[in-house]
Design a protein around this motif. Structure first.
Motif, mmCIF file in Angstrom:
data_model
loop_
_atom_site.group_PDB
_atom_site.id
_atom_site.type_symbol
_atom_site.label_atom_id
_atom_site.label_comp_id
_atom_site.label_asym_id
_atom_site.label_seq_id
_atom_site.Cartn_x
_atom_site.Cartn_y
_atom_site.Cartn_z
ATOM 1 N N GLY A 180 -7.231 -0.058 -4.272
ATOM 2 C CA GLY A 180 -5.873 -0.402 -3.865
ATOM 3 C C GLY A 180 -5.784 -1.890 -3.634
ATOM 4 O O GLY A 180 -6.754 -2.516 -3.210
ATOM 5 N N ASN A 214 -2.509 0.184 9.426
ATOM 6 C CA ASN A 214 -2.545 1.226 8.396
ATOM 7 C C ASN A 214 -2.684 0.623 6.993
ATOM 8 O O ASN A 214 -3.365 1.179 6.131
ATOM 9 C CB ASN A 214 -1.290 2.103 8.495
ATOM 10 C CG ASN A 214 -1.397 3.335 7.619
ATOM 11 O OD1 ASN A 214 -2.468 3.925 7.510
ATOM 12 N ND2 ASN A 214 -0.293 3.709 6.988
ATOM 13 N N ARG A 249 -9.796 9.385 -1.319
ATOM 14 C CA ARG A 249 -9.851 9.387 0.149
ATOM 15 C C ARG A 249 -10.069 10.789 0.707
ATOM 16 O O ARG A 249 -10.406 10.948 1.873
ATOM 17 C CB ARG A 249 -8.538 8.818 0.714
ATOM 18 C CG ARG A 249 -8.374 7.346 0.443
ATOM 19 C CD ARG A 249 -6.979 6.860 0.802
ATOM 20 N NE ARG A 249 -5.973 7.263 -0.166
ATOM 21 C CZ ARG A 249 -4.718 6.836 -0.182
ATOM 22 N NH1 ARG A 249 -4.311 5.985 0.737
ATOM 23 N NH2 ARG A 249 -3.871 7.228 -1.106
ATOM 24 N N SER A 298 -0.287 -4.414 8.511
ATOM 25 C CA SER A 298 -0.405 -3.404 9.571
ATOM 26 C C SER A 298 -1.816 -2.823 9.570
ATOM 27 O O SER A 298 -2.548 -2.918 8.569
ATOM 28 C CB SER A 298 0.615 -2.282 9.341
ATOM 29 O OG SER A 298 0.252 -1.509 8.223
#
Ligand code: HXC
Length: 260
Positions: free
Chosen positions: A99, A111, A71, A109
């Motif tokens: 992931g 996020n 990332r 969420s």
């Protein structure tokens, strides 16, 4: 692994593999080294890399490790530069870092959704982009590890489905844009692979039976099935294969095999 390819099909190649310490991509990394490639592996956790390095060196292979989060573009650039400094070039990039967790959409969420998209989709772009000049120089190639979750719909996997759909779009776009530079870009979409940590955690016994009935070839996949697909794509047997995501799932997505 049952070897079906000659030991030397990747002799002289340097492969940079993200998520190359563990799981499916760890298997691909090890298989590449077993077939002659010099290996550079990256992962967030150095301890995941150390075990693979020891395994590869155990059979006489070369393995360079560099911890990085896909990332983080600058960290990726540093990992690519360190690999080139170590081995002199990069011929093959495998984008395997990913992931995953099960979560219903209404409980996920923003996020949580964004984290998986950042690792899988943005990470695939980051590494491909950072490796572009090196791949152009070597007339190399990229293999993106995808999934079949998004071909239909997979409950509790909205984040991964969206992320992998993005990965497939990256595969197609880059194959077109970078083909003219001699860079091939392909993907592999594994189906249910049983000898992975993720699948062991996700597969309750009753779910396992239900899923098995929906796999046309009558068995779960194994990591070596994905290793062999990656070896084929990486080899000179596939020099005219570009922009393809090769589904390796025993035909199961056609029957709507889902995790839930
Ligand atoms: C709901 C979760 C969650 C869970 C994390 N989150 N785990 N939400 N259920 N189980 C949310 C968090 O609450 C947080 O949102 C956000 O996600 C980021 O979490 P962090 O733990 O801070 O992120 P990070 O440390 O960066 O870790 C990200 C991770 C990672 C995705 C959870 O640790 C991971 O993926 N681990 C497993 C790796 C793995 O299994 N890889 C193989 C992938 S297999 P909030 O809002 O709280 O801040 C694969 C194949 C797909 O991809 C096909 C399968 C069939």
């Amino acid at each position: 692994m049952t070897k079906v390819f000659n030991n030397n099909i990747l002799q002289g190649k340097v492969a940079f593999v993200t998520g190359g310490g563990t799981g499916i991509t760890g298997g691909v990394a090890r298989a590449f080294a077993e077939h002659g490639a010099k290996l550079a592996i990256t992962s967030r956790k150095q301890e995941n890399l150390d075990a693979m390095k020891a395994a590869v060196e155990g059979f006489g292979g070369e393995c360079f490790t560099v911890a990085a989060d896909v990332r983080d573009y600058e960290a990726v650039e540093r990992a690519i530069a360190a690999t080139v400094e170590h081995f002199g070039k990069i011929d093959i990039v495998v984008n395997g870092a990913a992931g995953n967790f099960l979560c219903q959409a209404e409980e996920l969420s923003a996020n949580g959704f964004g984290t998986v998209v950042d690792i899988d989709t943005k990470g695939t772009f980051n590494v491909s982009r950072a490796a572009f000049e090196e791949l152009k120089r070597s007339r190399g190639q990229i293999i993106n590890i995808s999934a079949t979750l998004h071909y239909l719909a997979t409950p509790m996997q909205i984040h991964v489905s969206a992320a992998k759909a993005g990965v497939d779009a990256i595969t197609r776009n880059l194959s077109v844009e970078w083909g003219r530079h001699g860079i091939r870009v392909n993907g592999i979409a594994p189906g249910p692979i049983e000898d992975t940590e993720g699948m062991k955690r996700l597969l309750m016994p009753e779910l396992r039976e239900k899923m098995m009935r929906k796999i046309p070839v009558g068995r779960f996949g194994r990591i070596e099935d994905i290793e062999n697909a990656a070896l084929f794509l990486a080899s000179d047997a596939a020099t005219y294969v570009n922009g393809v995501t090769l589904v390796v799932d025993g035909g199961s997505w056609l029957l709507g095999t889902s995790l839930t």
